[in-house]
Design a protein around this motif. Structure first.
Motif, mmCIF file in Angstrom:
data_model
loop_
_atom_site.group_PDB
_atom_site.id
_atom_site.type_symbol
_atom_site.label_atom_id
_atom_site.label_comp_id
_atom_site.label_asym_id
_atom_site.label_seq_id
_atom_site.Cartn_x
_atom_site.Cartn_y
_atom_site.Cartn_z
ATOM 1 N N ALA A 19 1.061 -1.045 -0.058
ATOM 2 C CA ALA A 19 -0.082 -0.063 0.187
ATOM 3 C C ALA A 19 0.954 1.450 0.130
ATOM 4 O O ALA A 19 0.186 2.375 -0.611
ATOM 5 C CB ALA A 19 -1.082 0.181 1.502
ATOM 6 N N THR A 20 2.317 1.264 0.673
ATOM 7 C CA THR A 20 2.684 2.249 1.044
ATOM 8 C C THR A 20 4.127 2.481 -0.422
ATOM 9 O O THR A 20 4.117 3.238 -1.446
ATOM 10 C CB THR A 20 3.947 2.231 2.123
ATOM 11 N N ILE A 21 4.748 1.583 -0.881
ATOM 12 C CA ILE A 21 5.201 1.225 -2.544
ATOM 13 C C ILE A 21 4.418 1.015 -4.055
ATOM 14 O O ILE A 21 5.027 1.917 -4.687
ATOM 15 C CB ILE A 21 6.156 -0.004 -2.358
ATOM 16 N N LYS A 22 3.207 1.014 -3.345
ATOM 17 C CA LYS A 22 2.500 1.200 -5.203
ATOM 18 C C LYS A 22 2.209 2.703 -5.316
ATOM 19 O O LYS A 22 2.550 2.538 -6.661
ATOM 20 C CB LYS A 22 0.603 0.288 -5.191
ATOM 21 N N PRO A 23 1.513 3.416 -4.569
ATOM 22 C CA PRO A 23 1.740 4.583 -5.463
ATOM 23 C C PRO A 23 3.150 5.467 -5.847
ATOM 24 O O PRO A 23 3.037 6.300 -6.450
ATOM 25 C CB PRO A 23 1.342 5.637 -4.302
ATOM 26 N N PHE A 24 3.983 4.934 -4.999
ATOM 27 C CA PHE A 24 5.359 5.299 -5.140
ATOM 28 C C PHE A 24 5.730 5.210 -6.976
ATOM 29 O O PHE A 24 6.501 5.190 -7.279
ATOM 30 C CB PHE A 24 6.105 5.158 -4.695
ATOM 31 N N ILE A 25 5.771 3.868 -6.852
ATOM 32 C CA ILE A 25 6.133 2.494 -8.302
ATOM 33 C C ILE A 25 4.917 3.630 -9.679
ATOM 34 O O ILE A 25 5.589 4.241 -10.573
ATOM 35 C CB ILE A 25 5.961 1.631 -7.850
ATOM 36 N N THR A 26 4.065 3.592 -9.068
ATOM 37 C CA THR A 26 3.189 4.340 -10.454
ATOM 38 C C THR A 26 3.152 6.016 -10.868
ATOM 39 O O THR A 26 2.814 5.971 -11.131
ATOM 40 C CB THR A 26 1.415 3.914 -10.513
ATOM 41 N N LYS A 27 3.440 6.660 -9.872
ATOM 42 C CA LYS A 27 3.951 7.786 -10.162
ATOM 43 C C LYS A 27 4.935 8.420 -10.651
ATOM 44 O O LYS A 27 5.184 8.466 -11.651
ATOM 45 C CB LYS A 27 4.077 8.524 -8.710
ATOM 46 N N HIS A 28 6.239 7.280 -10.336
ATOM 47 C CA HIS A 28 7.552 7.625 -11.546
ATOM 48 C C HIS A 28 7.209 6.395 -12.367
ATOM 49 O O HIS A 28 8.582 6.604 -12.889
ATOM 50 C CB HIS A 28 8.444 6.905 -10.259
ATOM 51 N N VAL A 29 6.928 4.968 -12.729
ATOM 52 C CA VAL A 29 7.249 4.185 -13.688
ATOM 53 C C VAL A 29 5.615 3.969 -14.809
ATOM 54 O O VAL A 29 5.128 3.909 -14.152
ATOM 55 C CB VAL A 29 7.624 2.987 -13.175
ATOM 56 N N ALA A 30 6.462 4.481 -16.071
ATOM 57 C CA ALA A 30 5.489 4.049 -17.130
ATOM 58 C C ALA A 30 4.814 2.564 -16.904
ATOM 59 O O ALA A 30 4.880 1.818 -16.791
ATOM 60 C CB ALA A 30 5.585 4.934 -18.279
ATOM 61 N N LYS A 31 3.041 3.184 -16.957
ATOM 62 C CA LYS A 31 2.703 1.481 -17.067
ATOM 63 C C LYS A 31 3.554 0.324 -18.018
ATOM 64 O O LYS A 31 3.885 1.132 -19.150
ATOM 65 C CB LYS A 31 1.080 1.108 -17.794
ATOM 66 N N GLY A 32 3.589 -0.920 -18.016
ATOM 67 C CA GLY A 32 4.208 -1.543 -19.397
ATOM 68 C C GLY A 32 5.608 -1.116 -19.560
ATOM 69 O O GLY A 32 6.564 -2.270 -19.972
ATOM 70 N N THR A 33 6.137 -0.748 -18.541
ATOM 71 C CA THR A 33 8.011 -1.041 -18.384
ATOM 72 C C THR A 33 7.940 -2.147 -18.268
ATOM 73 O O THR A 33 7.733 -2.592 -17.080
ATOM 74 C CB THR A 33 8.111 0.443 -17.271
#
Length: 132
Positions: A19-33
């Motif tokens: 729950a903490t790391i998902k928003p960080f990843i989705t903010k900084h990494v483009a889907k499909g990467t």
């Protein structure tokens, strides 16, 4: 997080839960990467979140893998491991950094890495950042 041959993002998180790391990843990494991680279970949801994911299992002495058998061991986390090694070496002389000050040290190290400049050449980009 680090992009191979590219930028790094350092962020202190309150914990290492999905729950903490998902928003960080989705903010900084483009889907499909394509993402590469170690075997830590928190990364098991990356494909559900829209990322391609491959991992190495350090627990089984696996540190790099050549999935397509072309002689290049593309599945690894050595880029990030190397970055953390440099960061730890840089922080070591600054013993006793408080939790309040640590983000400043991390931010500076992130800036230096991302600027790709060392020594005196770093002064001008740093001044530019500070006055804008």
């Amino acid at each position: 997080m680090i992009q191979r041959g590219g930028q790094v993002i350092i962020n202190m998180l309150d914990n290492v839960r999905k729950a903490t790391i998902k928003p960080f990843i989705t903010k900084h990494v483009a889907k499909g990467t394509q993402t590469y991680t170690d075997e830590y279970s928190i990364y098991n949801s990356l494909e559900e979140w829209g990322y391609r994911h491959k991992s190495v299992c350090h627990g089984k002495s696996e540190y790099a893998r050549d999935d397509d058998k072309d002689g290049i061991y593309e599945v690894h986390v050595n880029t990030m491991e190397g970055f953390w090694s440099l960061l730890r070496s840089w922080l070591r002389p600054h013993r006793g950094i408080s939790q309040e000050s640590l983000p400043l040290y991390l931010g500076f190290f992130e800036f230096v890495h991302n600027a790709g400049i060392r020594g005196k050449g770093l002064l001008q980009p740093l001044i530019s950042l500070l006055v804008t």
